[in-house]
Design a protein around this motif. Structure first.
Motif, PDB file in Angstrom:
ATOM      1  N   PRO A 101       0.812  -1.223   0.000  1.00  0.00           N
ATOM      2  CA  PRO A 101       0.000   0.000   0.000  1.00  0.00           C
ATOM      3  C   PRO A 101       0.846   1.275   0.000  1.00  0.00           C
ATOM      4  CG  PRO A 101      -0.922  -1.596   1.531  1.00  0.00           C
ATOM      5  CD  PRO A 101       0.413  -2.146   1.088  1.00  0.00           C
ATOM      6  N   ILE A 102       1.921   1.288   0.773  1.00  0.00           N
ATOM      7  CA  ILE A 102       2.804   2.462   0.789  1.00  0.00           C
ATOM      8  C   ILE A 102       3.505   2.593  -0.561  1.00  0.00           C
ATOM      9  CG2 ILE A 102       4.827   3.529   1.860  1.00  0.00           C
ATOM     10  CD1 ILE A 102       4.033   1.982   4.466  1.00  0.00           C
ATOM     11  N   ASN A 103       4.004   1.484  -1.088  1.00  0.00           N
ATOM     12  CA  ASN A 103       4.696   1.517  -2.375  1.00  0.00           C
ATOM     13  C   ASN A 103       3.774   2.000  -3.491  1.00  0.00           C
ATOM     14  OD1 ASN A 103       7.190   0.783  -3.920  1.00  0.00           O
ATOM     15  ND2 ASN A 103       5.723  -0.518  -4.977  1.00  0.00           N
ATOM     16  N   ASN A 104       2.538   1.545  -3.473  1.00  0.00           N
ATOM     17  CA  ASN A 104       1.597   1.952  -4.530  1.00  0.00           C
ATOM     18  C   ASN A 104       1.351   3.458  -4.513  1.00  0.00           C
ATOM     19  OD1 ASN A 104       1.338  -0.574  -5.642  1.00  0.00           O
ATOM     20  ND2 ASN A 104      -0.543  -1.066  -4.542  1.00  0.00           N
ATOM     21  N   ARG A 105       1.350   4.042  -3.326  1.00  0.00           N
ATOM     22  CA  ARG A 105       1.219   5.505  -3.254  1.00  0.00           C
ATOM     23  C   ARG A 105       2.520   6.157  -3.710  1.00  0.00           C
ATOM     24  NH1 ARG A 105      -1.182   4.023   1.672  1.00  0.00           N
ATOM     25  NH2 ARG A 105       0.680   4.623   2.849  1.00  0.00           N
ATOM     26  N   GLY A 106       3.648   5.694  -3.175  1.00  0.00           N
ATOM     27  CA  GLY A 106       4.937   6.329  -3.420  1.00  0.00           C
ATOM     28  C   GLY A 106       5.395   6.296  -4.862  1.00  0.00           C
ATOM     29  N   GLU A 112       5.771  17.568  -7.353  1.00  0.00           N
ATOM     30  CA  GLU A 112       4.590  18.428  -7.391  1.00  0.00           C
ATOM     31  C   GLU A 112       3.383  17.843  -6.666  1.00  0.00           C
ATOM     32  OE1 GLU A 112       6.258  17.516 -10.353  1.00  0.00           O
ATOM     33  OE2 GLU A 112       7.498  19.323 -10.174  1.00  0.00           O
ATOM     34  N   ASN A 113       3.280  16.515  -6.573  1.00  0.00           N
ATOM     35  CA  ASN A 113       2.054  15.933  -6.008  1.00  0.00           C
ATOM     36  C   ASN A 113       2.277  15.102  -4.743  1.00  0.00           C
ATOM     37  OD1 ASN A 113       3.070  13.438  -6.801  1.00  0.00           O
ATOM     38  ND2 ASN A 113       1.420  12.981  -8.224  1.00  0.00           N
ATOM     39  N   ARG A 114       3.502  15.017  -4.273  1.00  0.00           N
ATOM     40  CA  ARG A 114       3.756  14.194  -3.076  1.00  0.00           C
ATOM     41  C   ARG A 114       3.118  14.837  -1.848  1.00  0.00           C
ATOM     42  NH1 ARG A 114       9.966  15.732  -3.516  1.00  0.00           N
ATOM     43  NH2 ARG A 114       9.892  17.700  -2.387  1.00  0.00           N
ATOM     44  N   PRO A 115       2.668  14.003  -0.917  1.00  0.00           N
ATOM     45  CA  PRO A 115       2.052  14.556   0.293  1.00  0.00           C
ATOM     46  C   PRO A 115       3.117  15.151   1.226  1.00  0.00           C
ATOM     47  CG  PRO A 115       2.162  12.170   0.437  1.00  0.00           C
ATOM     48  CD  PRO A 115       2.633  12.540  -0.945  1.00  0.00           C
ATOM     49  N   ALA A 116       2.663  15.948   2.151  1.00  0.00           N
ATOM     50  CA  ALA A 116       3.593  16.598   3.089  1.00  0.00           C
ATOM     51  C   ALA A 116       4.330  15.575   3.946  1.00  0.00           C
ATOM     52  CB  ALA A 116       2.824  17.579   3.969  1.00  0.00           C
ATOM     53  N   ASP A 117       3.691  14.440   4.222  1.00  0.00           N
ATOM     54  CA  ASP A 117       4.318  13.422   5.087  1.00  0.00           C
ATOM     55  C   ASP A 117       5.014  12.311   4.295  1.00  0.00           C
ATOM     56  OD1 ASP A 117       2.105  12.066   4.079  1.00  0.00           O
ATOM     57  OD2 ASP A 117       1.654  11.092   5.994  1.00  0.00           O
ATOM     58  N   TRP A 118       5.453  12.593   3.081  1.00  0.00           N
ATOM     59  CA  TRP A 118       6.036  11.548   2.239  1.00  0.00           C
ATOM     60  C   TRP A 118       7.263  10.915   2.884  1.00  0.00           C
ATOM     61  CZ3 TRP A 118      10.828  11.321  -0.155  1.00  0.00           C
ATOM     62  CH2 TRP A 118      11.587  12.493  -0.169  1.00  0.00           C
ATOM     63  N   LYS A 119       8.070  11.699   3.569  1.00  0.00           N
ATOM     64  CA  LYS A 119       9.265  11.132   4.216  1.00  0.00           C
ATOM     65  C   LYS A 119       8.875  10.189   5.353  1.00  0.00           C
ATOM     66  CE  LYS A 119      12.762  14.577   3.178  1.00  0.00           C
ATOM     67  NZ  LYS A 119      13.754  15.520   3.724  1.00  0.00           N
ATOM     68  N   GLN A 120       7.857  10.535   6.104  1.00  0.00           N
ATOM     69  CA  GLN A 120       7.400   9.654   7.170  1.00  0.00           C
ATOM     70  C   GLN A 120       6.864   8.339   6.598  1.00  0.00           C
ATOM     71  OE1 GLN A 120       6.590  12.918   6.947  1.00  0.00           O
ATOM     72  NE2 GLN A 120       7.504  13.805   8.795  1.00  0.00           N
ATOM     73  N   GLN A 121       6.154   8.436   5.474  1.00  0.00           N
ATOM     74  CA  GLN A 121       5.642   7.219   4.841  1.00  0.00           C
ATOM     75  C   GLN A 121       6.789   6.350   4.327  1.00  0.00           C
ATOM     76  OE1 GLN A 121       2.062   7.317   2.403  1.00  0.00           O
ATOM     77  NE2 GLN A 121       1.785   9.490   2.954  1.00  0.00           N
ATOM     78  N   MET A 122       7.812   6.956   3.769  1.00  0.00           N
ATOM     79  CA  MET A 122       8.972   6.193   3.295  1.00  0.00           C
ATOM     80  C   MET A 122       9.732   5.580   4.468  1.00  0.00           C
ATOM     81  SD  MET A 122       9.067   6.097  -0.023  1.00  0.00           S
ATOM     82  CE  MET A 122       7.323   5.764   0.224  1.00  0.00           C
ATOM     83  N   ARG A 124       8.365   4.635   7.273  1.00  0.00           N
ATOM     84  CA  ARG A 124       7.523   3.511   7.707  1.00  0.00           C
ATOM     85  C   ARG A 124       7.757   2.310   6.781  1.00  0.00           C
ATOM     86  NH1 ARG A 124       2.261   5.154   6.844  1.00  0.00           N
ATOM     87  NH2 ARG A 124       2.767   6.861   8.233  1.00  0.00           N
ATOM     88  N   TRP A 125       7.816   2.564   5.464  1.00  0.00           N
ATOM     89  CA  TRP A 125       8.092   1.491   4.513  1.00  0.00           C
ATOM     90  C   TRP A 125       9.450   0.860   4.825  1.00  0.00           C
ATOM     91  CZ3 TRP A 125      11.656  -0.254   1.117  1.00  0.00           C
ATOM     92  CH2 TRP A 125      11.241  -1.211   0.190  1.00  0.00           C
ATOM     93  N   ASP A 126      10.448   1.699   5.098  1.00  0.00           N
ATOM     94  CA  ASP A 126      11.781   1.186   5.413  1.00  0.00           C
ATOM     95  C   ASP A 126      11.749   0.293   6.650  1.00  0.00           C
ATOM     96  OD1 ASP A 126      12.964   2.482   3.252  1.00  0.00           O
ATOM     97  OD2 ASP A 126      13.659   4.186   4.466  1.00  0.00           O
ATOM     98  N   ARG A 127      11.056   0.704   7.692  1.00  0.00           N
ATOM     99  CA  ARG A 127      10.996  -0.115   8.915  1.00  0.00           C
ATOM    100  C   ARG A 127      10.339  -1.466   8.640  1.00  0.00           C
ATOM    101  NH1 ARG A 127       9.541   4.873  10.953  1.00  0.00           N
ATOM    102  NH2 ARG A 127       7.369   4.289  11.152  1.00  0.00           N
ATOM    103  N   PHE A 128       9.241  -1.471   7.903  1.00  0.00           N
ATOM    104  CA  PHE A 128       8.593  -2.739   7.556  1.00  0.00           C
ATOM    105  C   PHE A 128       9.515  -3.585   6.677  1.00  0.00           C
ATOM    106  CE2 PHE A 128       4.268  -0.454   7.933  1.00  0.00           C
ATOM    107  CZ  PHE A 128       4.134  -0.833   9.256  1.00  0.00           C
TER     108      PHE A 128
END
Length: 148
Positions: A101-106, A112-122, A124-128
């Motif tokens: 799910p995170i990868n599909n968003r990323g 221009e279209n990335r969310p403000a919390d994109w680094k936090q989502q990445m 989270r992906w890294d930890r998983f």
């Protein structure tokens, strides 16, 4: 013939582990050190490329381990192969529920279209992903032990 299947399966899983290990400990740290737009664009491209390849590799590895376990049911090491298969199933479940799910968003993000919390989502992906890498390393280790 069973021996060839065992070796082939172990090599396939080992290569998969190597790719995922390098993503976790080489590629993503390099991308994270790049200026924001470059790193984010690199991760998006990697998500598209590996997002297409890795499901086939994971499922193919799982099928190979299942064939090994069935074909070698009464041979030494089958219990280890079955346990490795269970760990690969866990890695697929983790992938589907946590990482995909995170990868599909990323993979669709641009500067221009990335969310403000994109680094936090990445992050989270890294930890998983670190946990998934540990799981598939354990599966690979069991397959190597089953060869002995």
């Amino acid at each position: 013939m069973l021996n060839a299947l065992e070796v082939f399966t172990t090599v396939v899983v080992g290569l998969m582990v190597g790719v995922e290990f390098s993503v976790a400990f080489v590629i993503n740290p390099i991308l994270n050190a790049l200026p924001e737009d470059s790193g984010q664009l690199g991760r998006a491209h990697g998500g598209r490329m590996l997002g297409a390849l890795m499901p086939v590799w994971y499922i193919g590895s799982l099928v190979l381990v299942a064939v090994w376990a069935i074909a070698g049911w009464h041979h030494d090491g089958t219990g280890l192969a079955v346990t490795a298969g269970a760990l690969l199933i866990l890695s697929v479940i983790m992938s589907l529920l946590l990482l995909v799910p995170i990868n599909n968003r990323g993979k669709t993000w641009t500067p221009e279209n990335r969310p403000a919390d994109w680094k936090q989502q990445m992050n989270r992906w890294d930890r998983f992903h670190y946990i998934r890498v540990a799981v598939i390393i354990a599966a690979f280790t069991l397959l190597v032990a089953a060869l002995a």
